[in-house]
Motif scaffolding. Structure first.
Motif, short mmCIF file in Angstrom:
data_model
loop_
_atom_site.label_atom_id
_atom_site.label_comp_id
_atom_site.label_asym_id
_atom_site.label_seq_id
_atom_site.Cartn_x
_atom_site.Cartn_y
_atom_site.Cartn_z
N ASN A 19 116.53 -43.60 -15.57
CA ASN A 19 116.94 -44.31 -16.78
C ASN A 19 118.43 -44.16 -17.04
OD1 ASN A 19 114.17 -45.02 -17.46
ND2 ASN A 19 113.91 -42.88 -18.07
N ASP A 20 118.95 -45.04 -17.89
CA ASP A 20 120.34 -44.92 -18.32
C ASP A 20 120.52 -43.64 -19.13
OD1 ASP A 20 121.66 -47.20 -17.31
OD2 ASP A 20 120.67 -48.45 -18.79
N CYS A 21 121.71 -43.06 -19.03
CA CYS A 21 122.02 -41.86 -19.79
C CYS A 21 123.46 -41.98 -20.28
CB CYS A 21 121.85 -40.63 -18.90
SG CYS A 21 121.94 -39.08 -19.77
N ASN A 22 123.67 -41.97 -21.59
CA ASN A 22 124.99 -42.24 -22.16
C ASN A 22 125.75 -41.01 -22.61
OD1 ASN A 22 124.88 -45.09 -21.84
ND2 ASN A 22 123.48 -45.19 -23.58
N SER A 23 125.15 -39.84 -22.48
CA SER A 23 125.85 -38.62 -22.91
C SER A 23 125.30 -37.42 -22.15
CB SER A 23 125.67 -38.40 -24.41
OG SER A 23 124.32 -38.06 -24.71
N LYS A 24 126.11 -36.37 -22.08
CA LYS A 24 125.66 -35.14 -21.43
C LYS A 24 124.47 -34.54 -22.18
CE LYS A 24 129.95 -33.65 -19.19
NZ LYS A 24 130.95 -32.56 -19.08
N ARG A 25 124.48 -34.69 -23.48
CA ARG A 25 123.38 -34.14 -24.28
C ARG A 25 122.05 -34.79 -23.88
NH1 ARG A 25 122.89 -34.36 -30.92
NH2 ARG A 25 120.88 -33.29 -31.06
N PHE A 81 121.45 -36.32 -21.08
CA PHE A 81 121.17 -35.97 -19.69
C PHE A 81 120.46 -34.63 -19.60
CE2 PHE A 81 122.60 -33.52 -15.97
CZ PHE A 81 122.09 -34.31 -14.95
N TRP A 82 121.01 -33.61 -20.25
CA TRP A 82 120.41 -32.28 -20.16
C TRP A 82 119.07 -32.21 -20.89
CZ3 TRP A 82 121.52 -29.35 -16.42
CH2 TRP A 82 122.80 -29.34 -15.87
N LYS A 83 118.90 -33.01 -21.90
CA LYS A 83 117.61 -33.07 -22.58
C LYS A 83 116.53 -33.57 -21.63
CE LYS A 83 115.36 -35.16 -26.63
NZ LYS A 83 115.56 -36.07 -27.79
N THR A 141 115.41 -37.54 -11.81
CA THR A 141 115.86 -37.44 -13.21
C THR A 141 117.37 -37.19 -13.26
OG1 THR A 141 113.72 -36.58 -13.93
CG2 THR A 141 115.60 -36.17 -15.38
N ILE A 142 117.87 -36.35 -12.37
CA ILE A 142 119.30 -36.06 -12.32
C ILE A 142 120.10 -37.29 -11.91
CG2 ILE A 142 121.03 -34.69 -11.04
CD1 ILE A 142 118.95 -32.40 -11.07
N GLU A 143 119.46 -38.23 -11.20
CA GLU A 143 120.13 -39.47 -10.81
C GLU A 143 120.59 -40.30 -12.01
OE1 GLU A 143 121.20 -40.89 -8.11
OE2 GLU A 143 120.52 -39.36 -6.69
N SER A 144 120.06 -40.01 -13.21
CA SER A 144 120.50 -40.77 -14.38
C SER A 144 121.99 -40.61 -14.63
CB SER A 144 119.70 -40.35 -15.63
OG SER A 144 119.96 -38.98 -15.95
N TRP A 145 122.57 -39.51 -14.16
CA TRP A 145 124.02 -39.26 -14.29
C TRP A 145 124.82 -40.33 -13.53
CZ3 TRP A 145 126.36 -34.39 -16.14
CH2 TRP A 145 127.74 -34.38 -16.04
#
Length: 389
Positions: free
Chosen positions: A19-25, A27-29, A67-71
């Motif tokens: 999925n898209d991820c717009n912030s580090k917060r 992402f880590w969540k 999941t890490i690929e969202s970065w």
């Protein structure tokens, strides 16, 4: 795999739960939700506060790896969309260097169903994830091998591949690309023509067929890095196909970014590196020397150097004490134009073209160009090139 997934990159990523991820917060969540223990181990590795095998940890399991690929989802989508538009590519045997979890290699196998795809990586967990992903996708034309880059010539014969791909890989193989610091791109490339050891690129040349293509999308942060990479390829007798190369635009954790994607082949080109770079950075929007025009980034520098006869009028520099990053803001005069040129020694460039005699407007533009940086240190005026730092 459904027909829709086979022909839609968006559907491909969606099917894998990336999925898209717009912030580090965010992402880590998401990462913590999948594996809180590994997330805690991964955080200091990604922030470089701790040394260790980042790729072995991030590829602890396929669900975690995806999941890490969202970065990098936006970057990888942009790259694959660009690749899919290259209709001239009709490979029969593809090598991906640094295949990691197999995300890209599995797409190559889908997009080029008649090609054999081989992915190599040093990470045991990465290869395991890649093999699991290929199995889940039902792919039979892709295989993965754990090996060091330098083993390639021992494992594969000369002229083995007609398409070799590296995506954000060679900084791991050849060592980090340090930030290029320069005020003038032509001067910098004369003094620092190459990036890295030619022996690595000679391996690519050895494995590539005579009519094959080397496609690289490396961490080349500014034009200086691109020029050094192009020169290194040329030294290894691989010539950049500037007309077919491009610039990717994407977002990484909500931040807009751009990366060059470079095609090279054994076919000799008469275009110099600087000529090719200008074509690359101005593609679709060529430089026009006309009053009222404004340019940013590499395009600004190429436009500035078009004016071969120009006289310095005034300038100021940002004095950042105990810091290597510096800025200059200058006014130059040439036949018919005033040039308001601001630049930094790590790639920042901005150029405004004004009609001759528009001194007041030029001073206003100069002040506006310096305004965003004034909080970083005092501004020092100078009236000759000998006085500037």
């Amino acid at each position: 795999m459904s027909l829709e997934t086979k022909h839609s990159i968006g559907a491909y990523f969606k099917s894998l739960g990336i999925n898209d991820c717009n912030s580090k917060r965010d992402f880590w969540k998401n990462v913590t939700k999948v594996d809180p223990v590994i997330a805690e181990e991964l955080a200091p590795l990604m922030s470089r506060k701790k040394k260790g095998s980042l790729y072995e940890v991030k590829n602890h399991s396929l669900p975690l790896s995806l999941t890490i690929e969202s970065w990098t989802r936006s970057f990888h989508k942009s790259f694959l969309n660009w690749l899919n538009q290259q209709k001239q590519l009709k490979p029969k045997r593809i090598l991906e260097i640094g295949c990691d979890n197999g995300l890209l290699a599995c797409w190559y196998a889908t997009w080029f169903p008649d090609a054999e795809v081989i992915g190599i990586d040093q990470s045991v967990n990465g290869i395991n994830c890649a093999e699991e992903l290929a199995k889940k996708q039902g792919l039979t034309n892709v295989s993965f091998h754990r090996m060091n880059f330098n083993e390639l010539t021992e494992r594969f014969l000369k002229d083995s591949f007609d398409l070799i791909i590296s995506v954000r890989t060679f900084h791991e193989i050849m060592g980090p690309i340090f930030i290029s610091k320069y005020w003038s791109l032509p001067e910098y490339l004369r003094e620092n023509p190459l990036y890295g050891d030619i022996q690595y690129i000679q391996i690519i040349d050895h494995l590539l067929t005579e009519d094959g293509v080397f496609l690289s999308c490396e961490r080349l942060e500014n034009p200086g890095d691109v020029g050094k990479w192009a020169n290194l390829l040329k030294e290894a007798e691989l010539h950049v196909k500037w007309e077919e190369s491009g610039i990717l635009e994407y977002r990484e954790l909500g931040v807009s970014k751009r990366s060059p994607v470079i095609l090279a082949s054994k076919r000799v080109t008469r275009m110099s590196t600087l000529e090719g770079m200008e074509l690359l950075y101005t593609k679709g929007d060529p430089v026009v020397l006309q009053s009222g025009r404004s340019y940013n980034g590499a395009k600004a520098e190429f436009a500035f150097h078009r004016f071969q006869e120009k006289a310095f009028r005034s300038g100021m520099y940002l004095d950042m004490t105990n810091h290597w990053y510096m800025f200059r803001f200058e006014i130059w005069e040439t036949n018919g134009f005033l040039l308001v040129y601001s630049c930094g020694n790590a790639g920042h460039r901005q150029l405004d073209l004004l009609p001759a005699g528009a001194y007041k407007e030029a001073e206003q533009l100069l002040e506006a160009a310096a305004a965003p940086f004034r909080h970083l240190g005092p501004i020092v005026q100078y009236n000759s090139l000998e006085e500037r730092t």
